[in-house]
Design a protein around this motif. Structure first.
Motif, PDB file in Angstrom:
ATOM      1  N   ASN A  78       0.830  -1.210   0.000  1.00 31.07           N
ATOM      2  CA  ASN A  78       0.000   0.000   0.000  1.00 31.07           C
ATOM      3  C   ASN A  78       0.865   1.261   0.000  1.00 31.07           C
ATOM      4  O   ASN A  78       0.584   2.224  -0.721  1.00 31.07           O
ATOM      5  CB  ASN A  78      -0.915   0.019   1.220  1.00 31.07           C
ATOM      6  CG  ASN A  78      -2.084  -0.949   1.136  1.00 31.07           C
ATOM      7  OD1 ASN A  78      -2.751  -1.197   2.126  1.00 31.07           O
ATOM      8  ND2 ASN A  78      -2.342  -1.521  -0.041  1.00 31.07           N
ATOM      9  N   PRO A  83      -0.250  -3.039  -6.419  1.00 30.87           N
ATOM     10  CA  PRO A  83      -1.587  -3.646  -6.316  1.00 30.87           C
ATOM     11  C   PRO A  83      -1.582  -4.925  -5.489  1.00 30.87           C
ATOM     12  O   PRO A  83      -0.645  -5.721  -5.561  1.00 30.87           O
ATOM     13  CB  PRO A  83      -1.975  -3.918  -7.768  1.00 30.87           C
ATOM     14  CG  PRO A  83      -0.680  -3.948  -8.518  1.00 30.87           C
ATOM     15  CD  PRO A  83       0.229  -2.987  -7.812  1.00 30.87           C
ATOM     16  N   VAL A  85      -4.001  -8.304  -4.117  1.00 30.97           N
ATOM     17  CA  VAL A  85      -5.171  -9.170  -4.312  1.00 30.97           C
ATOM     18  C   VAL A  85      -5.379  -9.999  -3.052  1.00 30.97           C
ATOM     19  O   VAL A  85      -4.428 -10.549  -2.500  1.00 30.97           O
ATOM     20  CB  VAL A  85      -4.974 -10.113  -5.516  1.00 30.97           C
ATOM     21  CG1 VAL A  85      -6.123 -11.116  -5.616  1.00 30.97           C
ATOM     22  CG2 VAL A  85      -4.854  -9.311  -6.801  1.00 30.97           C
ATOM     23  N   LYS A 109      -5.416  -2.119   2.160  1.00 29.36           N
ATOM     24  CA  LYS A 109      -6.281  -1.675   1.060  1.00 29.36           C
ATOM     25  C   LYS A 109      -6.048  -2.624  -0.115  1.00 29.36           C
ATOM     26  O   LYS A 109      -4.961  -2.680  -0.693  1.00 29.36           O
ATOM     27  CB  LYS A 109      -5.932  -0.247   0.653  1.00 29.36           C
ATOM     28  CG  LYS A 109      -6.610   0.235  -0.633  1.00 29.36           C
ATOM     29  CD  LYS A 109      -8.113   0.311  -0.470  1.00 29.36           C
ATOM     30  CE  LYS A 109      -8.751   0.934  -1.711  1.00 29.36           C
ATOM     31  NZ  LYS A 109      -8.649   0.055  -2.912  1.00 29.36           N
ATOM     32  N   PHE A 110      -7.075  -3.396  -0.449  1.00 30.28           N
ATOM     33  CA  PHE A 110      -6.969  -4.356  -1.546  1.00 30.28           C
ATOM     34  C   PHE A 110      -7.517  -3.756  -2.838  1.00 30.28           C
ATOM     35  O   PHE A 110      -8.535  -3.056  -2.834  1.00 30.28           O
ATOM     36  CB  PHE A 110      -7.723  -5.639  -1.212  1.00 30.28           C
ATOM     37  CG  PHE A 110      -7.064  -6.464  -0.146  1.00 30.28           C
ATOM     38  CD1 PHE A 110      -6.030  -7.330  -0.468  1.00 30.28           C
ATOM     39  CD2 PHE A 110      -7.457  -6.351   1.183  1.00 30.28           C
ATOM     40  CE1 PHE A 110      -5.398  -8.071   0.507  1.00 30.28           C
ATOM     41  CE2 PHE A 110      -6.830  -7.100   2.177  1.00 30.28           C
ATOM     42  CZ  PHE A 110      -5.798  -7.956   1.837  1.00 30.28           C
ATOM     43  N   ASP A 111      -6.856  -4.067  -3.938  1.00 29.90           N
ATOM     44  CA  ASP A 111      -7.339  -3.651  -5.255  1.00 29.90           C
ATOM     45  C   ASP A 111      -8.372  -4.636  -5.792  1.00 29.90           C
ATOM     46  O   ASP A 111      -9.244  -4.255  -6.572  1.00 29.90           O
ATOM     47  CB  ASP A 111      -6.166  -3.569  -6.237  1.00 29.90           C
ATOM     48  CG  ASP A 111      -5.167  -2.500  -5.834  1.00 29.90           C
ATOM     49  OD1 ASP A 111      -5.271  -1.376  -6.352  1.00 29.90           O
ATOM     50  OD2 ASP A 111      -4.295  -2.788  -4.987  1.00 29.90           O
ATOM     51  N   LEU A 112      -8.253  -5.904  -5.377  1.00 25.64           N
ATOM     52  CA  LEU A 112      -9.154  -6.945  -5.850  1.00 25.64           C
ATOM     53  C   LEU A 112      -9.401  -7.965  -4.755  1.00 25.64           C
ATOM     54  O   LEU A 112      -8.467  -8.394  -4.075  1.00 25.64           O
ATOM     55  CB  LEU A 112      -8.555  -7.651  -7.072  1.00 25.64           C
ATOM     56  CG  LEU A 112      -9.270  -8.926  -7.559  1.00 25.64           C
ATOM     57  CD1 LEU A 112     -10.640  -8.593  -8.138  1.00 25.64           C
ATOM     58  CD2 LEU A 112      -8.417  -9.668  -8.589  1.00 25.64           C
ATOM     59  N   ALA A 150     -17.751  -4.361  -3.035  1.00 24.25           N
ATOM     60  CA  ALA A 150     -16.799  -3.550  -3.800  1.00 24.25           C
ATOM     61  C   ALA A 150     -16.828  -2.095  -3.349  1.00 24.25           C
ATOM     62  O   ALA A 150     -15.786  -1.457  -3.176  1.00 24.25           O
ATOM     63  CB  ALA A 150     -17.111  -3.659  -5.292  1.00 24.25           C
ATOM     64  N   TYR A 153     -15.260  -1.673   0.331  1.00 29.06           N
ATOM     65  CA  TYR A 153     -13.812  -1.788   0.473  1.00 29.06           C
ATOM     66  C   TYR A 153     -13.033  -1.061  -0.625  1.00 29.06           C
ATOM     67  O   TYR A 153     -11.797  -1.101  -0.628  1.00 29.06           O
ATOM     68  CB  TYR A 153     -13.416  -3.264   0.515  1.00 29.06           C
ATOM     69  CG  TYR A 153     -13.938  -3.958   1.744  1.00 29.06           C
ATOM     70  CD1 TYR A 153     -13.387  -3.692   2.999  1.00 29.06           C
ATOM     71  CD2 TYR A 153     -15.000  -4.862   1.663  1.00 29.06           C
ATOM     72  CE1 TYR A 153     -13.885  -4.315   4.138  1.00 29.06           C
ATOM     73  CE2 TYR A 153     -15.494  -5.489   2.802  1.00 29.06           C
ATOM     74  CZ  TYR A 153     -14.930  -5.207   4.032  1.00 29.06           C
ATOM     75  OH  TYR A 153     -15.421  -5.825   5.164  1.00 29.06           O
ATOM     76  N   ALA A 155     -12.725  -1.807  -3.719  1.00 27.89           N
ATOM     77  CA  ALA A 155     -11.968  -2.821  -4.457  1.00 27.89           C
ATOM     78  C   ALA A 155     -12.832  -3.424  -5.552  1.00 27.89           C
ATOM     79  O   ALA A 155     -14.066  -3.421  -5.465  1.00 27.89           O
ATOM     80  CB  ALA A 155     -11.507  -3.929  -3.508  1.00 27.89           C
ATOM     81  N   ASP A 168     -16.784  -3.337  -9.989  1.00 24.94           N
ATOM     82  CA  ASP A 168     -16.061  -2.342  -9.190  1.00 24.94           C
ATOM     83  C   ASP A 168     -17.026  -1.572  -8.297  1.00 24.94           C
ATOM     84  O   ASP A 168     -16.663  -0.551  -7.708  1.00 24.94           O
ATOM     85  CB  ASP A 168     -15.287  -1.381 -10.090  1.00 24.94           C
ATOM     86  CG  ASP A 168     -16.193  -0.590 -11.042  1.00 24.94           C
ATOM     87  OD1 ASP A 168     -17.427  -0.776 -11.006  1.00 24.94           O
ATOM     88  OD2 ASP A 168     -15.649   0.224 -11.829  1.00 24.94           O
TER      89      ASP A 168
END
Length: 248
Positions: A78, A83, A85, A109-112, A150, A153, A155, A168
């Motif tokens: 982060n 990124p 996952v 903080k997750f992107d996915l 989504a 979060y 994400a 998203d």
């Protein structure tokens, strides 16, 4: 195709994943031209993720040591805008897994978030009958819950199933295809999460890149299903990834 773009970029993907799937995941990333590194030592992960292009956190075989590594690596990623996952394997199976998943989502903080329906239900706090690390059974509006998750979060959420769903929180896409034999080979979902981490390193829209990877993976499953037995099917998954990523 996102797999072709991944091969051209050759990203280094740091995988903190479960002990059942490390070999298959590493070979799958190599098959698409990415470079895997599988480090889960807390004293090592911050330096390792600092030189990586993407990070996968998979909770399949949890222990205190790996959880500490996940938090350290995730926070470092982060900090460096790398990124991340989350694959919350079996998140609803035990109280411990639910607590760890909740804490990971709080600290990182997750992107996915890439999951199955049962894992999505656990994250969203919806009653669901988990079956170990398998999806299990229950009733839920996957489209609605995935969008809400989504948004909560910040994400992308990708839910695997007979028909995959990715959103998203605003835009969303179903992804059809695939083959049921994918559920009978250990690590196919875990590998997909690692490939998604590689896709997040690409230029362009993240949601579109993830959707394209899911579609590519469905094609790989369909082609591999021509093999009659599971052992050959698993090999053909790697062959298919290699083939599609080369544009063949």
């Amino acid at each position: 195709m996102s797999l072709i773009k991944i091969r051209k970029k050759n990203p280094l993907i740091h995988c903190i994943t479960n002990t059942v799937v490390t070999n298959f995941t590493a070979n799958g990333l190599l098959a698409i031209g990415a470079s895997p590194v599988m480090s889960d030592e807390p004293l090592d992960v911050e330096d390792m993720v600092a030189i990586a292009n993407g990070l996968l956190i998979n909770i399949g075989t949890l222990n205190k040591n790996s959880v500490e590594a996940m938090i350290l690596a995730g926070k470092k990623a982060n900090e460096l805008n790398i990124p991340v996952v989350l694959d919350p394997v079996g998140a609803g199976a035990t109280t411990y897994r639910k607590e760890i998943t909740k804490n990971l989502l709080k600290e990182i903080k997750f992107d996915l978030i890439r999951c199955n329906a049962g894992e999505l239900a656990a994250i969203a706090g919806i009653n669901w009958q988990a079956k170990g690390v398998d999806s299990g059974e229950g009733e839920m509006d996957i489209t609605l819950v995935a969008k809400e998750t989504a948004q909560k979060y910040g994400a992308i959420v990708a839910v695997s199933g007979k028909e995959d769903f990715v959103t998203d929180g605003i835009e969303h896409y179903p992804v059809s295809g695939g083959h049921e034999l994918m559920t009978q080979v250990t690590g196919t979902g875990c590998l997909l999460s690692a490939i998604c981490a590689a896709a997040l390193t690409l230029d362009g829209g993240k949601l579109e890149n993830i959707r394209n990877v899911l579609a590519d993976y469905k094609k790989v499953a369909e082609n591999a299903s021509k093999e009659k037995y599971l052992g050959s099917f698993q090999v053909e998954i790697l062959n298919g990834l290699h083939q599609i990523s080369r544009g063949e």
